[in-house]
Write a protein that holds these residues in place. Structure first.
Motif, short mmCIF file in Angstrom:
data_model
loop_
_atom_site.label_atom_id
_atom_site.label_comp_id
_atom_site.label_asym_id
_atom_site.label_seq_id
_atom_site.Cartn_x
_atom_site.Cartn_y
_atom_site.Cartn_z
N ILE A 17 25.41 27.18 112.47
CA ILE A 17 24.52 28.23 112.95
C ILE A 17 23.19 28.19 112.20
CG2 ILE A 17 24.20 30.74 112.98
CD1 ILE A 17 26.01 29.75 115.21
N ILE A 18 22.11 28.26 112.96
CA ILE A 18 20.77 28.26 112.37
C ILE A 18 20.02 29.45 112.96
CG2 ILE A 18 18.60 27.01 112.15
CD1 ILE A 18 20.37 24.52 112.96
N VAL A 19 19.40 30.23 112.09
CA VAL A 19 18.67 31.40 112.59
C VAL A 19 17.19 31.27 112.23
CG1 VAL A 19 18.50 33.91 112.53
CG2 VAL A 19 20.74 32.82 112.33
N GLY A 20 16.34 31.36 113.22
CA GLY A 20 14.89 31.34 112.99
C GLY A 20 14.39 32.78 113.02
N LEU A 21 13.66 33.17 111.98
CA LEU A 21 13.15 34.55 111.90
C LEU A 21 11.63 34.55 111.84
CD1 LEU A 21 13.76 37.64 111.36
CD2 LEU A 21 13.62 37.07 108.93
N GLY A 65 24.13 21.08 117.37
CA GLY A 65 25.17 20.21 117.89
C GLY A 65 24.97 18.81 117.35
N PRO A 66 25.68 17.84 117.94
CA PRO A 66 25.46 16.46 117.51
C PRO A 66 24.02 16.06 117.85
CG PRO A 66 27.17 16.63 119.22
CD PRO A 66 26.61 17.99 119.04
N ASP A 67 23.52 15.01 117.29
CA ASP A 67 22.16 14.50 117.54
C ASP A 67 21.07 15.49 117.16
OD1 ASP A 67 23.64 12.52 118.79
OD2 ASP A 67 23.41 13.46 120.76
N SER A 68 21.36 16.40 116.25
CA SER A 68 20.35 17.35 115.77
C SER A 68 19.76 18.21 116.87
CB SER A 68 19.21 16.62 115.06
OG SER A 68 19.71 15.71 114.16
N VAL A 69 20.48 18.42 117.95
CA VAL A 69 19.98 19.24 119.04
C VAL A 69 20.56 20.64 118.86
CG1 VAL A 69 19.92 19.53 121.54
CG2 VAL A 69 19.89 17.25 120.56
N ALA A 70 19.76 21.64 119.17
CA ALA A 70 20.27 23.00 119.02
C ALA A 70 20.37 23.68 120.38
CB ALA A 70 19.35 23.80 118.11
N ASN A 71 21.35 24.54 120.46
CA ASN A 71 21.57 25.33 121.66
C ASN A 71 21.30 26.78 121.27
OD1 ASN A 71 22.62 25.97 124.19
ND2 ASN A 71 24.69 26.24 123.35
N ALA A 108 10.05 31.05 116.55
CA ALA A 108 11.45 31.21 116.15
C ALA A 108 12.31 30.07 116.70
CB ALA A 108 11.98 32.57 116.59
N ILE A 109 12.02 29.63 117.92
CA ILE A 109 12.78 28.50 118.49
C ILE A 109 12.48 27.24 117.68
CG2 ILE A 109 13.02 26.98 120.51
CD1 ILE A 109 12.36 29.45 122.25
N GLY A 110 11.20 27.07 117.32
CA GLY A 110 10.81 25.91 116.51
C GLY A 110 11.52 25.91 115.17
N LEU A 111 11.73 27.10 114.60
CA LEU A 111 12.45 27.20 113.33
C LEU A 111 13.88 26.70 113.49
CD1 LEU A 111 11.09 30.68 112.23
CD2 LEU A 111 10.79 28.56 110.95
N VAL A 112 14.49 27.07 114.61
CA VAL A 112 15.86 26.63 114.89
C VAL A 112 15.88 25.10 115.03
CG1 VAL A 112 17.72 26.66 116.61
CG2 VAL A 112 16.61 28.80 115.92
N LYS A 113 14.89 24.59 115.75
CA LYS A 113 14.82 23.15 115.95
C LYS A 113 14.62 22.43 114.61
CE LYS A 113 12.73 20.10 119.31
NZ LYS A 113 11.70 19.96 120.34
N TYR A 114 13.73 22.99 113.81
CA TYR A 114 13.47 22.44 112.47
C TYR A 114 14.77 22.41 111.66
CZ TYR A 114 11.06 22.18 107.90
OH TYR A 114 10.62 21.83 106.66
N GLY A 115 15.52 23.51 111.74
CA GLY A 115 16.80 23.59 111.01
C GLY A 115 17.79 22.56 111.52
#
Ligand SMILES: Nc1ncnc2c1ncn2[C@@H]1O[C@H](COP(=O)(O)OP(=O)(O)O)[C@@H](O)[C@H]1O
Ligand SMILES: [Mg+2]
Length: 407
Positions: A8-12, A27-33, A373-380
């Motif tokens: 779990i990754i949370v972007g604030l 998920g796998p391949d560093s992709v986030a849902n 915030a989505i970019g933060l999740v992607k970064y994570g």
């Protein structure tokens, strides 16, 4: 649904207009849902920085609680987006001499040159937020992506450094930590938004990302696939509203309403002669304003914002390298006619940006307000091991990591 907490990754984002927490599952391949979201109006922030700690903390608490409910998880840590007029970016080149006998470049040499690239003299009150690696150069050969294994005597690296004032960066970090939440990483909002919306191809072609928020406008230029320029203006949609209020002699809340319902960034001849009539405010008689006047006021402010960005980019010669055009995001980009205006000021195609994650809650992905915030999740998701303290970043413990108090 139960998610493995570890993924779990949370972007604030503690923005001027809203505080939002976006929950992603890596998920796998560093992709986030995207699996959850919490968003509340912001009360303690001006121009991207906290001015009322108690209110900001309350809003963060509320946004996080809402996100927990929405994703059905308990949030323990966040990646925090930061902005503010103190944040600056510049490019630096570091040099390292290869001393191994055969002259083969090893991992250690790369680490050394990166350490040097971070070892820049900033004012004592400043802290590095990012030192983003661009390209390496070996002897006179430019533009090397991975120098390990090559032969050479001199290894150089270009980095883009983003920095800000330590105390001002610490304010939002402390608010989050007060809530017993760990701050896993601090990311400049402009970089986060660029990560969310720019495709690899756009970055390769050269693209400018502009995030028009309430109290700030962040911008990032990416050229040749590398983060090249960063900036923050302490001006955003709230200033547009304020100009409408003053120019049309109406209250701020009515100005905001009018901006959302009838706003335009460029004059529109089809409304010529059109008016808006308001019921009396504060016991005054009914009041009517010309739509043309509304659009002129908005045009002036938004054009000024774009001009300021243009002026900031000009000395570095970056405008000429932006073959992919300008991409707009943030709530302030919702105003009609904005892409035409951007295209006019920058002299290149401009478009509304789209958050480039294709799985997850559409009510989040489709909204420009969530780009940071989505970019933060992607970064994570892309740096999960590093963010969780298991990757090579351990070796680069810098002042900012001390600030966030990571193990
Ligand atoms: N339809 C719209 N037209 C013009 N401005 C809008 C519209 N919707 C939202 N905004 C503006 O977007 C700003 C908020 O954007 P947001 O990205 O959420 O800001 P922040 O990240 O600074 O909190 C506000 O100034 C708001 O008035
Ligand atoms: Mg924002």
């Amino acid at each position: 649904m139960i998610f493995k907490q570890d993924n779990i990754i949370v972007g604030l984002e503690v923005g001027t207009s809203k505080v939002c927490a976006v929950v992603g599952e890596a998920g796998p391949d560093s992709v986030a849902n995207i699996v959850g979201v919490g968003k509340v109006p912001s009360h303690g922030v001006r121009k991207g920085e906290i001015v009322d700690s108690a209110k900001a903390e309350e809003d963060i608490r509320a946004a996080v609680a809402e996100a927990e409910k929405s994703a059905d998880i308990e949030i323990q840590s966040v990646l925090l987006g930061v902005t503010g007029n103190h944040i600056r970016g510049f490019n630096n080149r570091a040099v390292h001499n290869i001393t191994s006998e055969e002259g083969e470049i090893g991992e250690d040499d790369v680490e050394d040159v990166m350490r040097q690239a971070r070892n820049i003299s900033l004012p004592a009150e400043n802290e590095i937020i990012h030192a983003v690696r661009q390209r390496f150069h070996v002897d006179r050969q430019e533009g090397i992506v991975s120098p390990v294994g090559m032969l050479g005597s001199r290894l150089e690296v270009d980095v883009h450094v983003v920095h800000g004032q330590r105390n001002r960066l610490q304010n939002p970090i402390r608010r989050v930590r007060e809530l017993q939440l760990q701050v896993e990483a601090v990311v400049f909002n402009g970089r986060a938004s660029a990560m969310s919306v720019l495709t690899r191809e756009q970055g390769e072609q050269g693209a400018l990302l502009i995030d028009l928020g309430g109290g700030t406008t962040e911008f990032v230029a990416v050229t040749g696939g590398n983060h090249r320029h960063s900036g923050v203006l302490p001006v955003g949609g709230d200033h547009v509203t304020n100009d409408i209020s003053v120019g049309l002699k109406i209250s701020n809340s009515r100005a905001e309403e009018v901006k959302l319902s009838h706003g335009r960034a460029t004059p529109d001849s089809s409304v010529n002669g059109g008016t808006l009539t308001f019921n009396s405010e504060l016991g005054l008689s009914d009041h009517s304003v010309k739509l043309e006047h509304l659009h002129t006021v908005m045009h002036a402010r938004l054009e000024e914002i774009f001009q300021l960005i243009r002026t900031d980019l000009e000395p570095a010669g970056i405008l000429r390298e932006l073959h992919g055009g300008v991409y707009l995001t943030g709530g302030g980009s919702r105003v009609s006619g904005i892409t035409e205006l951007a295209s006019e000021v920058f002299g290149m195609p401009a478009a509304m940006a789209r958050n480039q994650l294709d799985s997850g809650l559409q009510e989040v992905l489709g909204q420009p307000e969530y780009s940071s915030a989505i970019g933060l999740v992607k970064y994570g998701a892309q740096n999960l091991d590093n963010v969780r303290g298991r990757g090579p970043w351990r070796r680069f413990k810098n002042g900012l990591q001390r600030l966030v108090g990571r193990r």
